[in-house]
Structure formats: C-alpha cells, structure tokens
Design an enzyme around this catalytic site. Structure first.
Site, PDB file in Angstrom:
ATOM      1  N   HIS A 108       0.226  -7.609   6.624  1.00 21.81           N
ATOM      2  CA  HIS A 108       0.728  -6.861   5.280  1.00 21.81           C
ATOM      3  C   HIS A 108       2.254  -7.217   5.237  1.00 21.81           C
ATOM      4  O   HIS A 108       2.989  -6.623   4.431  1.00 21.81           O
ATOM      5  CB  HIS A 108       0.558  -5.236   5.721  1.00 21.81           C
ATOM      6  CG  HIS A 108      -0.863  -5.069   5.623  1.00 21.81           C
ATOM      7  ND1 HIS A 108      -1.643  -4.760   4.538  1.00 21.81           N
ATOM      8  CD2 HIS A 108      -1.977  -4.845   6.819  1.00 21.81           C
ATOM      9  CE1 HIS A 108      -2.990  -4.525   4.888  1.00 21.81           C
ATOM     10  NE2 HIS A 108      -3.071  -4.591   6.393  1.00 21.81           N
ATOM     11  N   LYS A 152      -4.179 -11.117   1.214  1.00 21.70           N
ATOM     12  CA  LYS A 152      -3.622 -10.084   0.868  1.00 21.70           C
ATOM     13  C   LYS A 152      -2.464 -10.441  -0.051  1.00 21.70           C
ATOM     14  O   LYS A 152      -2.596 -10.833  -1.325  1.00 21.70           O
ATOM     15  CB  LYS A 152      -2.990  -9.197   2.008  1.00 21.70           C
ATOM     16  CG  LYS A 152      -4.151  -8.729   2.665  1.00 21.70           C
ATOM     17  CD  LYS A 152      -3.472  -7.878   4.158  1.00 21.70           C
ATOM     18  CE  LYS A 152      -4.563  -7.347   4.738  1.00 21.70           C
ATOM     19  NZ  LYS A 152      -5.621  -8.118   5.242  1.00 21.70           N
ATOM     20  N   SER A 183      -1.001  -0.992   8.894  1.00 23.53           N
ATOM     21  CA  SER A 183      -2.027  -0.939   7.705  1.00 23.53           C
ATOM     22  C   SER A 183      -2.154   0.464   6.993  1.00 23.53           C
ATOM     23  O   SER A 183      -2.275   0.598   5.856  1.00 23.53           O
ATOM     24  CB  SER A 183      -3.192  -1.737   7.796  1.00 23.53           C
ATOM     25  OG  SER A 183      -3.850  -1.143   8.501  1.00 23.53           O
TER      26      SER A 183
END
Length: 389
Positions: A204, A236, A176
C-alpha cells in the site's frame, strides 16, 4: 461424522461477521454500478486512478495482440516472456535494487520469500498487525515464529535476543487496515544490531508514498542495506495485477531456485506486464496524482474531525473510521449505501475484536466535490449510529 457447515455459517451471520461480495458492473473508477445500484465508491485500492487509465488499457490491448493472452507455462519452463523480463528490469531500477522478480499475486510473493529463506532452526519476527499472507508465510516456513507488539521496537529487540539461526524481521510498510506506517528506521536499526535481515511488504506504500512513488523505503530515505527484501503488489496503485520482490542478485537467484510458489506457477499473461510497464511510467512521471491525493487525505481528516469521527493515525489513502461494534459498522455502511456511497465495513477477524470500522480509501481519481459528498453523508449518518451506542 460430517461437516456441519450450515451451523458454522449461521454462527458467523448471527455475530454480524458474514462477508458478502458486491458485484461490480462497471470498470474500476469512483462512480460505479454495483449490485444494480449507482454508487460513489470509497473502497478501492486503486490509489492513483490508473486501473482504468486509457494508456494502460491500450498497452494491455497491444500486449495481447503481440503476445497473446496466456503465460503458457511457469517462468522456468517457457513462460518467461520479454515483457516480463523488461518489467522486472524496470522495477529493479525503480526500487534501486540489483534485480526484481515477478509473481502472480502478493500472497504468493510473501509465501515464496519467507519459506525460501527460512526453515527449522531459523527465526521469523513479525508485527502483530501484519497482513495475513505474511503471518501465513511465517507459520508455513517451519522457522521459530514470533510476533512483536505493533510498531514496538522494544518488543522487537526482546524477541531478537531470543532468536536463533538466520533471523528475518517482517513488516508491512503501510498497515492495510489502520493505514499507519511502519517505524522503519527504528526497526531496521534493531535488526542491524542483531544481525537480522528486514523484509517489507509495501503493497500500500508504492505509489502514494515517496517523492517519486517509491514507497516507504523512499519516504524514509532508506536503501538496500537497510531493507534487504522489498515486496510490492501491482494491483493497487499500479492499477494492474501481480506482485514483485526486489533485492540483491543473490536473493533473486535464491528465490528462482528454491521458492515453490514461483517455481510451480504459470506466469502472469505477458499483456499484464505490458500494461504495468505503462502504469509504472505514469506513476513516476505524473506527480500531480500524489499531490492531489495528499490534498484529499488532508481535507478528509479535517472534515472527519469536525464531524467528531474517530480516525486512526494514518497519513495514507487508507482512512479508517473506527466504530467498534460490528453491527454499528454495518449500519453506518448501509446508511451510506442508501445515500449512494459505497464504503466497506471491516470486522473481526480481519481486525481485532471491538475495533470494527469503515475503511475509507481515497484515490487520485476522486474529485474534491466527491469527497465533500462523502463528508456530508458521514455528518448526516454518524449521529444515527451513535444513537445505537
């Protein structure tokens, strides 16, 4: 004797490590208002631009009208509603796994898996740059905890030879703070040779990576036999909230029976699951979002190189600009903010000492013109920061 919190806070502030929360006064989108200032934001993890999508909003509104606004109880009592179940089935199909299990946050999902699968006498082996939730999970499990060098299969192999009991290799899919990918095929090969399982937190990766947004496992063409435990977050690229674990029937049943963060937590509002079902549909069907995002990533890396910025080896929407010194990173962030651009300065202990950076994150909601505005501002501000070196 009392806690001297004032001195502790002052020490952090003096080291340019003090954290502050921007106050967002508009919905998630590129052009925002925060702290009473109009800003173009490059710091959100809303990678596909779904957090403010009208269809996702409508799905949540309709879900709230039908199912109310609270989960009411834990999943095991009476909090497991039809939307939760439908979302779990959809996520299982999306990931190519037998089953999936919903959690309220990614932190909870990671704690749940590691502590439910491992205990004293077992071994957990983690990448040194793993997310804090994975590291905390390893420490809390009571298993023998070992950290291998970042993306280093030789380091992993050496530690696997010393492992005892059940062994779990744990890695982020996309790291990240650096934006780079785990060398998953090589890590899985080492784990397989040692009889260990692999757990990937692809928080992610889902959305930006893979032909259909299936994340790093799809990106590398791997399957359930390679990665036995797959974790994803929904706040996300999905644009909503929560997390999930996908895997075998036995894995999910084991978590339901033994994972304390799952057993003892109220379920997320069913309306959130309704919204996520819609965002999953859009994530899979609207390939233009990934295509546009990839064009933005390529253009940013080209433009940053022309400016002379120090980038990291990232093919993802996370594009860190390495500055080094925390004070200089704060200055660059402040200079950009003065020009109407919001980019967060990431400093120790989130990243190693001496590697403070601006964490630029790109979204499919950004336009080409907005990206050019960021590059123009960086070209103007970077020389002022270099002068302080």
């Amino acid at each position: 004797m009392s806690f001297n919190l004032t001195a502790r806070l002052a020490e952090r502030q003096a080291a340019d490590l003090y954290r502050r929360r921007p106050l967002l006064q508009t919905p998630q989108r590129p052009q925002i208002r925060a702290d009473d200032q109009e800003l173009l934001a490059f710091c959100s993890n809303d990678y596909l631009g779904l957090a403010n999508h009208p269809e996702v909003i409508r799905a949540m509104q309709q879900g709230a009208e039908q199912w109310g606004v609270g989960g009411g109880a834990s999943h095991l009592v009476i909090g497991h509603s039809t939307p939760h179940h439908e979302l779990e089935e959809a996520l299982a199909a999306f990931t190519g796994r037998s089953r999936a299990l919903l959690f309220s946050t990614g932190y909870m999902a990671n704690l749940a898996v590691v502590t439910a699968l491992l205990g004293q006498g077992d071994s957990v082996l983690e990448d040194r740059l793993n997310h804090a939730s994975l590291l905390d999970a390893g420490l809390l499990s009571g298993a023998r905890f070992s950290r291998y060098l970042h993306n280093d299969t030789v380091s992993l192999a050496n530690r696997l030879r010393k492992a005892t009991g059940n062994s779990l290799v744990v890695t982020d899919g996309v790291f990240s703070m650096d934006g780079d990918l785990a060398d998953l095929p090589a890590l899985c090969a080492e784990a397989r040779a040692a009889g260990a399982w692999v757990m990937v937190d692809d928080a992610h990766g889902f959305g930006p990576l893979g032909a259909t947004g299936g994340g790093i496992v799809e990106h590398f063409g791997l399957g359930p036999d390679d990665v036995q435990v797959l974790v994803g977050t929904l706040g996300k690229a999905f644009g909503t909230a929560g997390a999930f674990v996908a895997g075998s029937e036995e894995l999910i049943e084991t978590l339901i029976q033994f994972a304390r963060p799952y057993i003892y937590t109220t379920s997320q509002p069913p309306a959130v699951a309704c919204a996520t079902l819609k965002s999953l549909e859009l994530l899979r069907s609207e390939n233009w979002r990934r295509e546009h995002l990839n064009r933005l990533i390529a253009r940013f890396r080209q433009g940053a190189a022309e400016i002379g910025l120090s980038l990291m080896d990232s093919p993802t929407p996370i594009q860190p600009v390495l500055v080094g010194d925390s004070a200089r990173a704060l200055k660059l962030s402040a200079l950009l903010k003065a020009r109407g651009l919001l980019v967060g300065a990431i400093r120790p202990p989130t990243v190693p000492a001496g590697s403070a950076r601006l964490r630029v994150t790109l979204s499919a909601a950004h336009s080409d013109a907005q990206l050019e505005r960021l590059l123009d501002a960086l070209a103007e501000c970077w020389p002022q920061v270099q002068a302080d070196a």
